[in-house]
Design an enzyme around this catalytic site. Structure first.
Site, PDB file in Angstrom:
ATOM      1  N   ARG A 229      65.931  35.955  42.874  1.00  0.00           N
ATOM      2  CA  ARG A 229      67.233  35.534  41.621  1.00  0.00           C
ATOM      3  C   ARG A 229      66.689  34.081  41.216  1.00  0.00           C
ATOM      4  NH1 ARG A 229      69.124  39.603  42.870  1.00  0.00           N
ATOM      5  NH2 ARG A 229      71.622  40.101  43.971  1.00  0.00           N
ATOM      6  N   HIS A 277      66.580  41.935  35.160  1.00  0.00           N
ATOM      7  CA  HIS A 277      66.403  42.550  35.566  1.00  0.00           C
ATOM      8  C   HIS A 277      66.409  43.702  36.220  1.00  0.00           C
ATOM      9  CE1 HIS A 277      69.565  40.138  39.080  1.00  0.00           C
ATOM     10  NE2 HIS A 277      68.946  41.662  39.683  1.00  0.00           N
TER      11      HIS A 277
HETATM   12  P1  NAP Z   1      66.654  40.223  53.546  1.00  0.00           P
HETATM   13  O1  NAP Z   1      66.158  41.430  54.082  1.00  0.00           O
HETATM   14  O2  NAP Z   1      68.542  39.628  53.723  1.00  0.00           O
HETATM   15  O3  NAP Z   1      65.989  39.410  53.541  1.00  0.00           O
HETATM   16  C1  NAP Z   1      66.081  38.327  53.346  1.00  0.00           C
HETATM   17  C2  NAP Z   1      64.469  36.947  53.615  1.00  0.00           C
HETATM   18  O4  NAP Z   1      64.892  35.821  53.444  1.00  0.00           O
HETATM   19  C3  NAP Z   1      64.543  37.519  55.386  1.00  0.00           C
HETATM   20  O5  NAP Z   1      63.222  37.812  55.736  1.00  0.00           O
HETATM   21  C4  NAP Z   1      64.964  35.543  55.385  1.00  0.00           C
HETATM   22  O6  NAP Z   1      64.470  35.543  56.751  1.00  0.00           O
HETATM   23  C5  NAP Z   1      63.963  35.293  54.728  1.00  0.00           C
HETATM   24  N1  NAP Z   1      65.226  34.000  54.541  1.00  0.00           N
HETATM   25  C6  NAP Z   1      65.893  34.096  54.010  1.00  0.00           C
HETATM   26  N2  NAP Z   1      66.368  32.254  53.432  1.00  0.00           N
HETATM   27  C7  NAP Z   1      65.688  31.445  54.219  1.00  0.00           C
HETATM   28  C8  NAP Z   1      65.023  30.355  54.617  1.00  0.00           C
HETATM   29  N3  NAP Z   1      65.619  29.787  54.099  1.00  0.00           N
HETATM   30  N4  NAP Z   1      63.832  30.471  53.810  1.00  0.00           N
HETATM   31  C9  NAP Z   1      62.579  31.082  54.783  1.00  0.00           C
HETATM   32  N5  NAP Z   1      63.539  32.042  54.879  1.00  0.00           N
HETATM   33  C10 NAP Z   1      64.606  32.328  53.873  1.00  0.00           C
HETATM   34  O7  NAP Z   1      67.325  40.764  51.799  1.00  0.00           O
HETATM   35  P2  NAP Z   1      66.411  41.693  50.508  1.00  0.00           P
HETATM   36  O8  NAP Z   1      66.449  42.655  50.557  1.00  0.00           O
HETATM   37  O9  NAP Z   1      64.911  41.829  51.428  1.00  0.00           O
HETATM   38  O10 NAP Z   1      67.237  40.770  49.165  1.00  0.00           O
HETATM   39  C11 NAP Z   1      65.862  39.137  49.034  1.00  0.00           C
HETATM   40  C12 NAP Z   1      66.624  39.750  47.607  1.00  0.00           C
HETATM   41  O11 NAP Z   1      66.754  40.129  46.801  1.00  0.00           O
HETATM   42  C13 NAP Z   1      67.694  39.992  47.231  1.00  0.00           C
HETATM   43  O12 NAP Z   1      69.119  38.673  48.347  1.00  0.00           O
HETATM   44  C14 NAP Z   1      68.129  39.277  46.176  1.00  0.00           C
HETATM   45  O13 NAP Z   1      68.317  38.276  45.339  1.00  0.00           O
HETATM   46  C15 NAP Z   1      66.877  40.054  45.341  1.00  0.00           C
HETATM   47  N6  NAP Z   1      66.616  41.724  44.767  1.00  0.00           N
HETATM   48  C16 NAP Z   1      66.419  41.476  43.775  1.00  0.00           C
HETATM   49  C17 NAP Z   1      66.820  43.010  42.415  1.00  0.00           C
HETATM   50  C18 NAP Z   1      65.813  42.947  41.295  1.00  0.00           C
HETATM   51  O14 NAP Z   1      66.515  44.123  41.445  1.00  0.00           O
HETATM   52  N7  NAP Z   1      65.901  41.786  41.226  1.00  0.00           N
HETATM   53  C19 NAP Z   1      67.123  43.654  43.723  1.00  0.00           C
HETATM   54  C20 NAP Z   1      67.465  43.913  44.905  1.00  0.00           C
HETATM   55  C21 NAP Z   1      67.315  42.600  45.803  1.00  0.00           C
HETATM   56  P3  NAP Z   1      64.488  35.967  57.999  1.00  0.00           P
HETATM   57  O15 NAP Z   1      63.650  36.935  58.328  1.00  0.00           O
HETATM   58  O16 NAP Z   1      64.116  34.845  59.049  1.00  0.00           O
HETATM   59  O17 NAP Z   1      65.725  36.190  58.532  1.00  0.00           O
HETATM   60  C1  GLV Z   2      70.262  43.443  42.088  1.00  0.00           C
HETATM   61  O1  GLV Z   2      69.614  42.209  41.690  1.00  0.00           O
HETATM   62  C2  GLV Z   2      70.717  43.105  43.717  1.00  0.00           C
HETATM   63  O2  GLV Z   2      70.554  42.587  44.509  1.00  0.00           O
HETATM   64  O3  GLV Z   2      70.501  44.300  44.193  1.00  0.00           O
END
Ligand code: NAP
Ligand code: GLV
Length: 314
Positions: A229, A277
């Site tokens: 983000r 994005h």
């Molecule tokens: P997720 O499965 O919820 O994983 C989040 C990870 O971040 C977990 O390992 C969590 O730790 C860690 N985390 C959260 N808060 C933290 C903190 N304060 N300090 C250290 N680590 C922390 O999320 P995801 O599905 O991987 O997605 C991650 C992000 O990618 C989304 O929230 C979104 O913003 C972004 N995204 C971007 C796109 C794009 O096209 N650019 C597409 C999809 C997603 P724990 O394992 O300890 O809980």
């Molecule tokens: C894209 O940024 C998503 O969070 O799926």
């Protein structure tokens, strides 16, 4: 009972989602959100399927039992003061989307390792200049966030031979990845990495994480790849770190304001790569099956998948 679609999609995209969801659910009664939804339409909504919905669009739905996001990140939804409390919120977790993210991360890391962004810049100046070649197994990459996306990205980087570290809130263990946790872990991991790939959710704890102080903790000449983000990064501090040479490059897919304003200095910075994005877009073909499975589970009284912990923020 109807399914509400509250999204920023245009008409063809909405039609595609309806077709894909009905492929798994059968015919449904649909309600497409608009500001003047009548009382009867609101009364009938049982499930809201959302993608970047206008703030306030989920209030006044007395029978709402599930909010299913088509996006992985739910920071915008959680920031909406009118988001109904007590209604389960599920986010999109799609292995196909994780793989798409791994492709983007690998492209960025590989391009940084082999200097391809530098060569592209040199081409614009008709400059013939060779840089030393770096081996993947001597190139250190840190992945911030070891959730669905981060784990997939770290695994792909390990398989491509990189020296991979990862950072999460709670301690984690992943094959071939040096895992760090907590604030002290971050300091140590940042000091070593040549590329930092950000895949954290945006929460009060992670907002502005990449600021002037953090940039001083990063290894001199390292690069940032932000695929999570925009508000994780203080853009003014990033520009200073690039100008001072502390950071070599930034590959940015996300921005504090999207679309990135035409007058942003990031557009024309020679050592910044801008994507609109698109690091991992939700694919209706694979994601509709996942959203539909939650709709069916709700109706069958079964456990829901991928629920968000609103207090934690992800
Ligand atoms: P997720 O499965 O919820 O994983 C989040 C990870 O971040 C977990 O390992 C969590 O730790 C860690 N985390 C959260 N808060 C933290 C903190 N304060 N300090 C250290 N680590 C922390 O999320 P995801 O599905 O991987 O997605 C991650 C992000 O990618 C989304 O929230 C979104 O913003 C972004 N995204 C971007 C796109 C794009 O096209 N650019 C597409 C999809 C997603 P724990 O394992 O300890 O809980
Ligand atoms: C894209 O940024 C998503 O969070 O799926």
């Amino acid at each position: 009972m109807s399914l509400l679609l509250a999204t920023s999609f245009d008409a063809p995209e909405l039609a595609l989602w309806q077709t894909e969801l009905e492929r798994h659910l059968g015919p449904e009664r649909w309600c497409v959100w608009h500001p003047d939804l009548g009382a009867a339409e609101r009364e009938a909504v049982e499930i809201a399927i959302v993608a970047n919905p206008p703030p306030g669009s989920l209030q006044g739905l007395p029978r709402l039992r599930l909010i299913q996001s088509l996006w992985a990140g739910v920071d915008r939804l959680l920031r909406d003061p009118a988001l109904p409390t007590g209604v389960p919120l599920a986010r999109m977790v799609d292995p196909a989307m994780n793989e798409a993210m791994a492709e983007t991360a690998l492209w960025a890391v590989l391009s940084l390792q082999r200097g391809y962004f530098d060569y592209a810049e040199q081409q614009r100046e008709a400059r013939w200049l060779r840089h030393g070649q770096r081996r993947a197994d001597a190139f250190r990459v840190l992945v911030l966030g070891l959730g669905e996306m981060g784990r997939t990205v770290a695994g792909r980087l390990v398989r491509n031979g990189y020296r991979v570290a990862g950072w999460s809130r709670r301690p984690a263990a992943l094959p071939g990845v040096a895992c760090y946790a907590g604030p002290e872990g971050l300091e140590q991991a940042l000091a070593e990495a040549e590329v930092v790939v950000n895949l954290l959710p945006l929460t009060p704890a992670t907002e502005g994480l990449f600021n002037a102080r953090t940039f001083t903790r990063m290894r001199e000449g390292s690069s940032l790849v932000n695929l999570a983000r925009g508000s994780h990064v203080v853009e003014a501090d990033l520009l200073v770190a690039l100008e001072e040479g502390r950071l070599h490059r930034a590959v940015l897919d996300v921005f504090a304001r999207e679309p990135l304003p035409a007058d942003s200095l990031l557009w024309s910075h020679p050592r910044v790569t801008v994507l609109p994005h698109v690091a991992a877009q939700t694919d209706p073909v694979t994601a509709a099956r996942i959203a539909a499975a939650n709709v069916r589970a709700l109706r069958a009284g079964q456990a829901l998948s991928h629920l968000v912990d609103a207090a934690r923020g992800y």
